[in-house]
Design a protein around this motif. Sequence first.
Motif, short mmCIF file in Angstrom:
data_model
loop_
_atom_site.label_atom_id
_atom_site.label_comp_id
_atom_site.label_asym_id
_atom_site.label_seq_id
_atom_site.Cartn_x
_atom_site.Cartn_y
_atom_site.Cartn_z
N PRO A 2 -37.65 -76.18 18.29
CA PRO A 2 -38.44 -75.02 18.70
C PRO A 2 -39.48 -75.38 19.76
O PRO A 2 -39.99 -76.50 19.79
CB PRO A 2 -39.12 -74.59 17.39
CG PRO A 2 -38.25 -75.13 16.31
CD PRO A 2 -37.70 -76.41 16.84
N ASP A 312 -38.71 -65.87 18.14
CA ASP A 312 -38.78 -66.91 17.12
C ASP A 312 -37.36 -67.37 16.74
O ASP A 312 -37.11 -68.58 16.60
CB ASP A 312 -39.52 -66.39 15.90
CG ASP A 312 -39.78 -67.48 14.87
OD1 ASP A 312 -40.21 -68.59 15.27
OD2 ASP A 312 -39.54 -67.24 13.68
N GLY A 315 -36.08 -69.70 19.10
CA GLY A 315 -36.73 -71.01 19.15
C GLY A 315 -38.01 -71.06 19.96
O GLY A 315 -38.43 -72.14 20.38
#
Length: 375
Positions: A2, A312, A315
Motif C-alpha cells: 500500500p 483504499d 492500495g
Amino acid sequence: MPVYLDYAATTPLDARVLMAMQPYLTEVCGNPSSLHCFGQAARRGVMRAREETAALIGASPSEVFFTSGGTESDNWALRGLAEERRKAGCRHIVTSAVEHPAVRETCRDLAAHGYALTEVPVDAAGRVAPSDVAAALREDTALVTIMTANNEVGTLQPIAEIGALLRARGIPFHTDAVQAAGHVPLDVEELHVDALSLSAHKFCGPKGVGVLYVRRTLRIAPLLYGGAQERDMRAGTENVAGIVGCGCAATIARVEMGAEDVRLRAAAASLRTALSDIDGIRFYGPREERLAGILSFGIRDIPQDTLLIRLDLAGFAVSGGSACSAGAAHPSHVLCAMGCPPEEARTAIRVSLGRFTREDDVAAFADTVRAIAKE
C-alpha cells in the motif's frame, strides 16, 4: 505494498529519530527529576531536545513546554490564556471559521462557559483577512487564535500581519502551527505570536509528543498541578524518549525543509496537472501560499466515502480531511466556510505527500483516480 498519502494525518517515524530515541527506551531509564546519574542523563536528553525544538521556531528553550500533542497544546494555550485574561475582565475570544477541531471546539466550550466568541470568515481560498480580525476586536478581547496552515486544504494564513496588529493592541495571539511546523519556516519573533502549538508526529517524529511555545512575558495559567516539571506549569513525569525524538525530528526538519518543500511542491503540481482534465473535478485552496504537500479535490457525483474506499482497495491511503473528524456525517466545516455547497463538500478528499513519497507513487495514484472517475 500500500502507498501512504496521508501525511497530514500523521507521518511515518524517521529511522534517524527512532535511533535517537532507542537509548531512552532502554538503558537511559532514569526519571529526569532524580538526582542520580540515571536521572541526570535523562534530564540532559530533555534539555537538548528543548533546545533543538526551540531552534525550529526561533524561540528560547525556556519558552518551550512539552505536552502530549497538538490538541493538548491548543487546549492549554486557549484555556490558560482565557483564565489569566479573565482576571482583567477580558472575556472575548476571536478565532477563524476554519480552525482545527482542537481549537474550534475549545473556543466553543469556553463560549458555553461565559466567554463571547467571534468567528472571523474566510475567502474562497480559505484565507483570513487581517482587516476582518481587526474589525472583530473589542475592548474586552482576551485573545485571538488563528491557525498557521489549514490541515484540510493547506492554506497559509497571514500570521505575521495579524500578529503585528495584535501586538500594537496588546492582545495575546496564539497560532495552531501543528500542520505547518517542520514544513515551512517559522520564527515566533517575525510572526509576532505569543503562543504557538506544534506536534512531533506531523514532521516524522513520534506520536504523543507536542509543544507549546509561550512568550516569556506572557502570563498563562498552569495546565497540571502536582509536580515541578515544565517549570511548575505541567506536572507529571516527562515522556523522555518521545521528547528526545521530537528534538531530533525538529533538527532534521529544520535542516531539510527547503529541499523538501521544492520536491513536494513539484510533486503536488504534477499530480494536479495529471488530474485536471477529469470531468467534474474541483480543487480546493489556493495555488500559491499553501503547504507544498497537501492537495484537496472532489469529483462531481462521486461521494467522498466511495472514492476513499475504492482508493483504499487499490492500495492508496488518503483521507477525507481532518483525522480528528474522521467518520463525521456532516460535510467539512472548512470547505463550507470557503463557500462550498454542502453536497459538493461531501465529495472532497485530501491527498498529502511527505518525506517518503516517491514520484512513481504519485503517478500511480493519478492513474488510479482517473480510472475510477472514468468508471
